[in-house]
Design a protein around this motif. Structure first.
Motif, PDB file in Angstrom:
ATOM      1  N   ASN A  51      39.717 -22.232  22.780  1.00 16.64           N
ATOM      2  CA  ASN A  51      38.494 -22.177  22.347  1.00 16.64           C
ATOM      3  C   ASN A  51      37.762 -20.975  22.880  1.00 16.64           C
ATOM      4  OD1 ASN A  51      38.804 -24.647  21.161  1.00 16.64           O
ATOM      5  ND2 ASN A  51      38.137 -25.984  22.570  1.00 16.64           N
ATOM      6  N   SER A  67      41.028 -18.001   3.145  1.00 17.90           N
ATOM      7  CA  SER A  67      41.657 -18.676   4.462  1.00 17.90           C
ATOM      8  C   SER A  67      41.512 -17.730   5.688  1.00 17.90           C
ATOM      9  CB  SER A  67      42.990 -18.926   4.073  1.00 17.90           C
ATOM     10  OG  SER A  67      43.818 -17.557   4.301  1.00 17.90           O
ATOM     11  N   HIS A  68      41.071 -18.544   6.792  1.00 17.50           N
ATOM     12  CA  HIS A  68      40.848 -17.813   7.965  1.00 17.50           C
ATOM     13  C   HIS A  68      41.039 -18.699   9.076  1.00 17.50           C
ATOM     14  CE1 HIS A  68      36.852 -19.265   7.169  1.00 17.50           C
ATOM     15  NE2 HIS A  68      36.795 -19.225   8.313  1.00 17.50           N
ATOM     16  N   PRO A  70      39.658 -20.976  12.032  1.00 13.86           N
ATOM     17  CA  PRO A  70      38.537 -21.346  12.494  1.00 13.86           C
ATOM     18  C   PRO A  70      37.586 -20.557  13.594  1.00 13.86           C
ATOM     19  CG  PRO A  70      40.008 -23.309  12.386  1.00 13.86           C
ATOM     20  CD  PRO A  70      40.571 -21.808  12.325  1.00 13.86           C
ATOM     21  N   ASN A  71      36.325 -20.430  13.491  1.00 13.85           N
ATOM     22  CA  ASN A  71      35.549 -19.711  14.292  1.00 13.85           C
ATOM     23  C   ASN A  71      35.966 -18.128  14.603  1.00 13.85           C
ATOM     24  OD1 ASN A  71      34.058 -21.969  14.922  1.00 13.85           O
ATOM     25  ND2 ASN A  71      35.777 -22.631  16.398  1.00 13.85           N
ATOM     26  N   SER A  72      36.761 -17.557  13.736  1.00 15.40           N
ATOM     27  CA  SER A  72      36.757 -16.115  13.710  1.00 15.40           C
ATOM     28  C   SER A  72      35.787 -15.297  12.780  1.00 15.40           C
ATOM     29  CB  SER A  72      38.198 -16.135  12.938  1.00 15.40           C
ATOM     30  OG  SER A  72      38.330 -16.114  11.478  1.00 15.40           O
TER      31      SER A  72
END
Length: 138
Positions: A51, A67-68, A70-72
């Motif tokens: 996190n 598509s990536h 998450p939180n990038s």
């Protein structure tokens, strides 16, 4: 005819040899950066995304949207390049990049992972990674 074939072969051979790329030269100033990056890579493999990890994605925005992680954050590597900057330009660009990174949550103590198309030979993530290292982020 044999002489003509010989001359054509010799000419083709010289042409192919002339097109060979010279090996990349590494200066002493580059060695410390390369050593640091190799040491960091050895000690932090495999990459663990938690996190607290800041993930910077240098892929095309379209691919990021499909598509990536998450939180990038999707970034343009050209904005993070210090290439061609000298003197006060370098300082101004460095401050600008540091501000942008701060907005993304990156500080010198952050765990940052940069992803991109490196396996396809693009290398944008390398540009961002070296800029991060130059700014003191490991």
């Amino acid at each position: 005819i044999m002489r003509l074939v010989g001359f054509v072969f010799l000419g083709a051979l010289l042409f192919v040899m002339g097109c060979a790329q010279a090996p990349t030269l590494i200066s002493e100033s580059d060695v410390s950066i390369i050593d640091r990056s190799m040491q960091f890579e050895k000690t932090n493999r495999p990459i663990k995304i938690t996190n607290e990890t800041v993930v910077l994605d240098t892929r095309a925005y379209f691919d990021f949207q499909i598509s990536h992680i998450p939180n990038s954050a999707s970034i343009n590597a050209k904005e993070f390049s210090l290439r061609g900057s000298y003197g006060s330009d370098l300082q101004t660009k460095g401050v600008s990049i540091a501000r942008r990174l701060a907005l993304l949550g990156v500080n010198p103590f952050s765990h940052v992972v940069v992803i991109g198309y490196g396996d396809k030979g693009h290398g944008d993530e390398g540009i961002v990674a070296f800029t991060l290292m130059a700014l003191g982020v490991e």
